[in-house]
Motif scaffolding. Structure first.
Motif, PDB file in Angstrom:
ATOM      1  N   GLN A  49       0.995  30.657 -23.185  1.00  0.00           N
ATOM      2  CA  GLN A  49       2.156  30.740 -22.287  1.00  0.00           C
ATOM      3  C   GLN A  49       2.047  31.949 -21.359  1.00  0.00           C
ATOM      4  N   ILE A 110      -3.452  21.502 -17.965  1.00  0.00           N
ATOM      5  CA  ILE A 110      -2.088  21.305 -18.451  1.00  0.00           C
ATOM      6  C   ILE A 110      -1.522  19.969 -17.967  1.00  0.00           C
ATOM      7  N   TRP A 111      -1.641  19.725 -16.671  1.00  0.00           N
ATOM      8  CA  TRP A 111      -1.072  18.497 -16.109  1.00  0.00           C
ATOM      9  C   TRP A 111      -1.736  17.241 -16.651  1.00  0.00           C
ATOM     10  N   ALA A 113      -2.625  16.690 -19.494  1.00  0.00           N
ATOM     11  CA  ALA A 113      -2.026  16.414 -20.801  1.00  0.00           C
ATOM     12  C   ALA A 113      -0.581  15.938 -20.631  1.00  0.00           C
ATOM     13  N   ARG A 115       1.890  17.486 -19.297  1.00  0.00           N
ATOM     14  CA  ARG A 115       2.835  18.561 -19.588  1.00  0.00           C
ATOM     15  C   ARG A 115       3.125  19.340 -18.303  1.00  0.00           C
ATOM     16  N   ARG A 118       4.803  25.723 -17.359  1.00  0.00           N
ATOM     17  CA  ARG A 118       5.997  26.564 -17.539  1.00  0.00           C
ATOM     18  C   ARG A 118       5.628  28.019 -17.250  1.00  0.00           C
ATOM     19  N   SER A 127       4.277  17.861 -14.236  1.00  0.00           N
ATOM     20  CA  SER A 127       2.967  17.216 -14.150  1.00  0.00           C
ATOM     21  C   SER A 127       3.046  16.002 -13.231  1.00  0.00           C
ATOM     22  N   SER A 131       1.381  10.166 -18.251  1.00  0.00           N
ATOM     23  CA  SER A 131       0.755  10.126 -19.575  1.00  0.00           C
ATOM     24  C   SER A 131      -0.567  10.890 -19.516  1.00  0.00           C
ATOM     25  N   ARG A 132      -1.082  11.202 -20.692  1.00  0.00           N
ATOM     26  CA  ARG A 132      -2.315  11.987 -20.808  1.00  0.00           C
ATOM     27  C   ARG A 132      -3.488  11.254 -20.152  1.00  0.00           C
ATOM     28  N   HIS A 137      -8.645  15.735 -18.576  1.00  0.00           N
ATOM     29  CA  HIS A 137      -8.342  16.875 -19.439  1.00  0.00           C
ATOM     30  C   HIS A 137      -9.632  17.521 -19.961  1.00  0.00           C
TER      31      HIS A 137
END
Length: 184
Positions: A49, A110-111, A113, A115, A118, A127, A131-132, A137
């Motif tokens: 993070q 990150i995107w 996945a 997500r 943040r 994102s 979906s993943r 990734h």
């Protein structure tokens, strides 16, 4: 004092962006290492993070570094040996390529996945994927880790080059990136 580069000196904007980018790269690398060395999943997530949040905050400086370097006159090199000038130019180009790869691959990790990114608890960047996307990734993780590791040999070459100019050549190469000289 000029904020723009000239053929004989770097401007204060280039000098500031250089040192901000250098501090950013080292900081982000150390934060990334902290993720890798986390004792448990909670520490890893906390370190991730901070790494991501600091990365987003420094994103603008790193992008500015790339565009500023591409848009500015380059001071004439003081290096007399053509082969060493070519190596120095190649190292500079590789630095910019590595920064660009990290700026693209970091958010893609990150995107992909599915997500959001943040930034501390201030805001999130959603994102673009619902979906993943496994292949993206995996590719983004590989590129991000490889680019981060490739920085160290470049940093070593860059520092050795600076030391050569400072100790052996005794020219103004290092001083030009430490402060702005007044125009003659």
């Amino acid at each position: 004092m000029s904020w723009r580069n000239t053929r004989t000196a770097y401007g204060w904007a280039a000098i500031a962006l250089h040192w901000i980018a250098a501090a950013a790269v080292v900081t982000l690398y150390l934060l990334g290492e902290r993720m890798e060395e986390a004792a448990d999943r909670a520490q890893e997530l906390a370190a991730r993070q901070v790494h991501v949040s600091v990365g987003v905050l420094l994103f603008a400086f790193l992008v500015a570094q790339i565009f500023w370097n591409l848009s500015q006159a380059r001071p004439e090199p003081l290096e007399k040996q053509r082969a060493l000038r070519l190596v120095a130019g190649l190292v500079q180009i590789l630095f910019l390529v590595m920064i660009a790869l990290l700026l693209i691959s970091g958010p893609a990790v990150i995107w992909s996945a599915a997500r959001p990114i943040r930034v501390f608890d201030w805001f999130a960047i959603p994102s673009p994927f619902s979906s993943r996307v496994d292949w993206l990734h995996e590719a983004a993780e590989f590129v991000h880790e490889a680019a981060a590791k490739l920085f160290w040999p470049l940093i070593v070459l860059h520092v050795l080059g600076g030391l050569k100019h400072l100790v052996i050549d005794r020219d103004r190469t290092v001083q030009r990136m430490l402060w702005v000289r007044r125009a003659p």
